[in-house]
Design a protein around this motif. Structure first.
Motif, PDB file in Angstrom:
ATOM      1  N   MET A   1       0.851  -1.191   0.000  1.00 51.78           N
ATOM      2  CA  MET A   1       0.000   0.000   0.000  1.00 51.78           C
ATOM      3  C   MET A   1       0.880   1.231   0.000  1.00 51.78           C
ATOM      4  O   MET A   1       1.834   1.339   0.776  1.00 51.78           O
ATOM      5  CB  MET A   1      -0.877   0.000   1.264  1.00 51.78           C
ATOM      6  N   THR A   2       0.571   2.181  -0.857  1.00 54.43           N
ATOM      7  CA  THR A   2       1.370   3.389  -0.962  1.00 54.43           C
ATOM      8  C   THR A   2       0.889   4.416   0.052  1.00 54.43           C
ATOM      9  O   THR A   2      -0.302   4.680   0.180  1.00 54.43           O
ATOM     10  CB  THR A   2       1.251   3.998  -2.371  1.00 54.43           C
ATOM     11  N   VAL A   3       1.843   4.968   0.782  1.00 56.21           N
ATOM     12  CA  VAL A   3       1.501   5.991   1.765  1.00 56.21           C
ATOM     13  C   VAL A   3       1.448   7.334   1.064  1.00 56.21           C
ATOM     14  O   VAL A   3       2.400   7.730   0.396  1.00 56.21           O
ATOM     15  CB  VAL A   3       2.569   6.061   2.883  1.00 56.21           C
ATOM     16  N   PRO A   4       0.357   8.078   1.140  1.00 60.34           N
ATOM     17  CA  PRO A   4       0.274   9.363   0.464  1.00 60.34           C
ATOM     18  C   PRO A   4       1.241  10.368   1.043  1.00 60.34           C
ATOM     19  O   PRO A   4       1.586  10.303   2.222  1.00 60.34           O
ATOM     20  CB  PRO A   4      -1.183   9.796   0.713  1.00 60.34           C
ATOM     21  N   GLY A   5       1.683  11.285   0.242  1.00 60.98           N
ATOM     22  CA  GLY A   5       2.605  12.314   0.718  1.00 60.98           C
ATOM     23  C   GLY A   5       1.902  13.229   1.693  1.00 60.98           C
ATOM     24  O   GLY A   5       0.678  13.351   1.704  1.00 60.98           O
ATOM     25  N   PRO A   6       2.665  13.894   2.556  1.00 67.76           N
ATOM     26  CA  PRO A   6       2.074  14.744   3.580  1.00 67.76           C
ATOM     27  C   PRO A   6       1.414  15.962   2.972  1.00 67.76           C
ATOM     28  O   PRO A   6       1.929  16.546   2.026  1.00 67.76           O
ATOM     29  CB  PRO A   6       3.286  15.148   4.440  1.00 67.76           C
ATOM     30  N   PRO A   7       0.253  16.338   3.474  1.00 68.99           N
ATOM     31  CA  PRO A   7      -0.400  17.525   2.953  1.00 68.99           C
ATOM     32  C   PRO A   7       0.361  18.768   3.356  1.00 68.99           C
ATOM     33  O   PRO A   7       1.060  18.777   4.365  1.00 68.99           O
ATOM     34  CB  PRO A   7      -1.777  17.479   3.632  1.00 68.99           C
ATOM     35  N   ALA A   8       0.224  19.809   2.593  1.00 66.44           N
ATOM     36  CA  ALA A   8       0.879  21.057   2.947  1.00 66.44           C
ATOM     37  C   ALA A   8       0.290  21.565   4.247  1.00 66.44           C
ATOM     38  O   ALA A   8      -0.906  21.466   4.506  1.00 66.44           O
ATOM     39  CB  ALA A   8       0.658  22.080   1.844  1.00 66.44           C
ATOM     40  N   SER A   9       1.157  22.124   5.112  1.00 65.22           N
ATOM     41  CA  SER A   9       0.679  22.659   6.376  1.00 65.22           C
ATOM     42  C   SER A   9      -0.321  23.766   6.116  1.00 65.22           C
ATOM     43  O   SER A   9      -0.122  24.618   5.248  1.00 65.22           O
ATOM     44  CB  SER A   9       1.861  23.198   7.187  1.00 65.22           C
ATOM     45  N   VAL A  10      -1.409  23.752   6.851  1.00 62.42           N
ATOM     46  CA  VAL A  10      -2.421  24.783   6.684  1.00 62.42           C
ATOM     47  C   VAL A  10      -2.042  25.953   7.567  1.00 62.42           C
ATOM     48  O   VAL A  10      -2.065  25.851   8.791  1.00 62.42           O
ATOM     49  CB  VAL A  10      -3.819  24.256   7.084  1.00 62.42           C
ATOM     50  N   THR A  11      -1.648  27.061   6.977  1.00 55.61           N
ATOM     51  CA  THR A  11      -1.264  28.233   7.731  1.00 55.61           C
ATOM     52  C   THR A  11      -2.462  29.144   7.881  1.00 55.61           C
ATOM     53  O   THR A  11      -3.152  29.462   6.918  1.00 55.61           O
ATOM     54  CB  THR A  11      -0.133  28.990   7.012  1.00 55.61           C
ATOM     55  N   ALA A  12      -2.730  29.574   9.103  1.00 51.77           N
ATOM     56  CA  ALA A  12      -3.893  30.411   9.338  1.00 51.77           C
ATOM     57  C   ALA A  12      -3.745  31.738   8.616  1.00 51.77           C
ATOM     58  O   ALA A  12      -2.658  32.292   8.524  1.00 51.77           O
ATOM     59  CB  ALA A  12      -4.051  30.645  10.842  1.00 51.77           C
ATOM     60  N   THR A  13      -4.844  32.231   8.100  1.00 50.80           N
ATOM     61  CA  THR A  13      -4.806  33.519   7.417  1.00 50.80           C
ATOM     62  C   THR A  13      -4.637  34.632   8.425  1.00 50.80           C
ATOM     63  O   THR A  13      -4.990  34.510   9.603  1.00 50.80           O
ATOM     64  CB  THR A  13      -6.112  33.743   6.648  1.00 50.80           C
ATOM     65  N   PRO A 126       0.914   0.611  12.591  1.00 56.47           N
ATOM     66  CA  PRO A 126       0.200   0.829  11.332  1.00 56.47           C
ATOM     67  C   PRO A 126       0.501  -0.283  10.342  1.00 56.47           C
ATOM     68  O   PRO A 126       1.597  -0.847  10.339  1.00 56.47           O
ATOM     69  CB  PRO A 126       0.747   2.176  10.839  1.00 56.47           C
ATOM     70  N   GLN A 127      -0.469  -0.623   9.516  1.00 57.49           N
ATOM     71  CA  GLN A 127      -0.298  -1.696   8.541  1.00 57.49           C
ATOM     72  C   GLN A 127       0.905  -1.451   7.642  1.00 57.49           C
ATOM     73  O   GLN A 127       1.592  -2.391   7.245  1.00 57.49           O
ATOM     74  CB  GLN A 127      -1.575  -1.805   7.695  1.00 57.49           C
ATOM     75  N   GLN A 128       1.187  -0.185   7.348  1.00 62.79           N
ATOM     76  CA  GLN A 128       2.343   0.157   6.501  1.00 62.79           C
ATOM     77  C   GLN A 128       3.669  -0.025   7.226  1.00 62.79           C
ATOM     78  O   GLN A 128       4.732   0.044   6.608  1.00 62.79           O
ATOM     79  CB  GLN A 128       2.231   1.614   6.026  1.00 62.79           C
ATOM     80  N   ASN A 129       3.618  -0.230   8.557  1.00 61.12           N
ATOM     81  CA  ASN A 129       4.811  -0.438   9.373  1.00 61.12           C
ATOM     82  C   ASN A 129       5.733   0.778   9.352  1.00 61.12           C
ATOM     83  O   ASN A 129       6.939   0.659   9.502  1.00 61.12           O
ATOM     84  CB  ASN A 129       5.589  -1.681   8.909  1.00 61.12           C
ATOM     85  N   ARG A 130       5.151   1.943   9.176  1.00 60.37           N
ATOM     86  CA  ARG A 130       5.919   3.180   9.142  1.00 60.37           C
ATOM     87  C   ARG A 130       5.186   4.251   9.928  1.00 60.37           C
ATOM     88  O   ARG A 130       3.976   4.426   9.772  1.00 60.37           O
ATOM     89  CB  ARG A 130       6.113   3.660   7.694  1.00 60.37           C
TER      90      ARG A 130
END
Length: 442
Positions: A1-13, A126-130
């Motif tokens: 299973m491929t682990v998705p890349g991390p989302p960009a940090s949400v910076t408050a406006t 986690p199933q991904q072991n990471r």
């Protein structure tokens, strides 16, 4: 299973953070407890939830835990049994665990796209072991419900407003932030303890927990790398006695492994007070006990009379290198025949196998996971909601509390439970506030 890349940090406006209208919730600390609280509160309807993290990246403890695999929780289903794995906070945690425990955490992660897998010893990964999979799960969940993340923000002051709410200030903020609720989830960092004290809380002085023991034993050090199951450890410090049985790892400095770490956790304060000096009694017999060991040695003397002590090892569970170390400790040649073993030496072997006395000379340089015993006194927090009893609108969870668990996913479980309870309580309080304000305007 491929682990998705991390989302960009949400910076408050700028508009959101600098508006005169207070935020619903500011969470100080981007660790497991803080993220769980922020996500839960937002999922329950809070619109303006901000997490302030001092480091460049949140969830760093999750990233490095379990050798990069992250032991998320433990397959322990009974709240009473679960609470027994916490040297500090055992009985008080039964209530919180009756509302959100290991099974609830497993279901929560599953609902948020992360499957946990149980290992034979009960640890769950986690199933991904990471560990990255856990981080991505939490970050994605936070992003979906609009939780705002600000990194490189070191909060230095939290001021209580006369008319309710808080003002938060610190390095990395362009402008002071207002919030109706604040949660402290700073882990074991001293800054969190200082903030808690400034808000009226008593902090139990922190001491190390979960560590290996340095011992005075050259013979044992020569067996570095050997791991043995069913080893019983008995530590007496003053009028206090601590016992643990389980897997032990021999290191070049002394002892580590699950049983040793668990012993150090329950004896953390006593060991600290004794300056990490004392006598440890070790039973290597694997449950045979003194009578069983004596019987086995007598049997070997007859049945293996012509064999040498080193070639005919009487205890299968003991590695040959450790058995050789025990023979050296009683100053007997391993090439000696069993028939020629002096009774005096036989008794000495029984003593070593069943009650070897080793001097503790300090704390080891590492633990499986470093944890502190100490933090905000539990009596000052309502553990059903994680709300401060000293400061309305303030919540505390995670390692900042005087709660710590043994290895096996228990420390993370306390974070998931505390964070979830706090998030639920904050959302409920805000919902009630809206209802009250609506009634007043009619």
């Amino acid at each position: 299973m491929t682990v998705p890349g991390p989302p960009a940090s949400v910076t408050a406006t700028t508009e959101s953070l600098c508006a005169s209208r207070p935020l619903d919730l500011i969470v100080i600390g981007g660790g497991p407890a803080g993220y769980m609280a922020a996500i839960t509160a937002a999922e329950q309807g809070l619109r303006e939830v901000v997490v302030l993290e001092a480091t460049p990246e949140p969830l760093q403890k999750v990233r490095i835990s379990g050798g990069g695999r992250c032991n998320v929780t433990h397959a322990c289903w009974d709240p009473a049994e679960l609470s027994s794995h916490y040297p500090r906070g055992s009985r008080p945690l039964r209530g919180p665990f009756s509302r959100f425990a290991c099974g609830d955490a497993i279901a929560w992660f599953d609902d948020h796209g992360l499957t946990l897998v149980e290992e034979p010893d009960g640890r769950m990964f986690p199933q991904q072991n990471r560990s990255e999979a856990v981080i991505h799960c939490l970050q994605n969940a936070a992003t979906r419900v609009g939780v705002q993340l600000r990194t490189k923000v070191m909060v230095q002051r939290v001021e209580v407003q006369r008319d309710g709410g808080f003002v938060v200030d610190g390095r990395g903020l362009d402008q002071r932030l207002k919030a109706r609720n604040v949660m402290l989830a700073t882990g074991g960092h001293p800054s969190g303890r200082k903030l808690a004290e400034s808000l009226g809380h008593h902090v139990v002085p922190p001491v190390p927990s979960l560590f290996s023991l340095s011992l005075q034993s050259k013979a044992l050090a020569a067996c570095s790398g050997i791991a043995i199951d069913e080893v019983s450890l008995d530590l007496k410090l003053g009028d206090q006695r601590f016992r643990q049985t389980g897997r032990v790892l021999i290191t070049h400095r002394g002892l580590s492994g699950p049983a040793t770490l668990r012993l150090s956790a329950f004896a953390a304060r006593a060991l600290h007070d004794s300056h990490y000096k004392g006598e440890l009694k070790v039973d290597w017999s694997g449950g045979l006990g003194r009578q069983g060991v004596e019987q086995r040695l007598r049997q070997w003397r007859v049945e293996m009379a012509r064999r040498t002590l080193i070639s005919a090892k009487p205890f299968e569970h003991l590695p040959r290198r450790l058995w050789q170390a025990f023979l050296s400790a009683v100053a007997v040649d391993g090439e000696r025949r069993w028939a020629d073993l002096p009774l005096k030496v036989e008794r000495q072997l029984v003593d070593i196998l069943c009650a070897q006395r080793l001097l503790i000379q300090g704390r080891g340089p590492f633990g499986e996971e470093f944890v502190t015993a100490g933090g905000v006194a539990l009596g000052e927090v309502n553990l059903a909601t994680m709300a401060s009893r000293r400061c309305p609108g303030l919540y505390v969870a995670g390692e900042l509390l005087d709660v710590d668990g043994v290895t096996g996913g228990f420390n993370f479980q306390a974070c998931w439970s505390g964070g979830w309870l706090a998030g639920q309580a904050i959302a409920a309080a805000e919902s009630q506030l809206v209802v009250t304000e609506s009634d007043q305007t009619r």
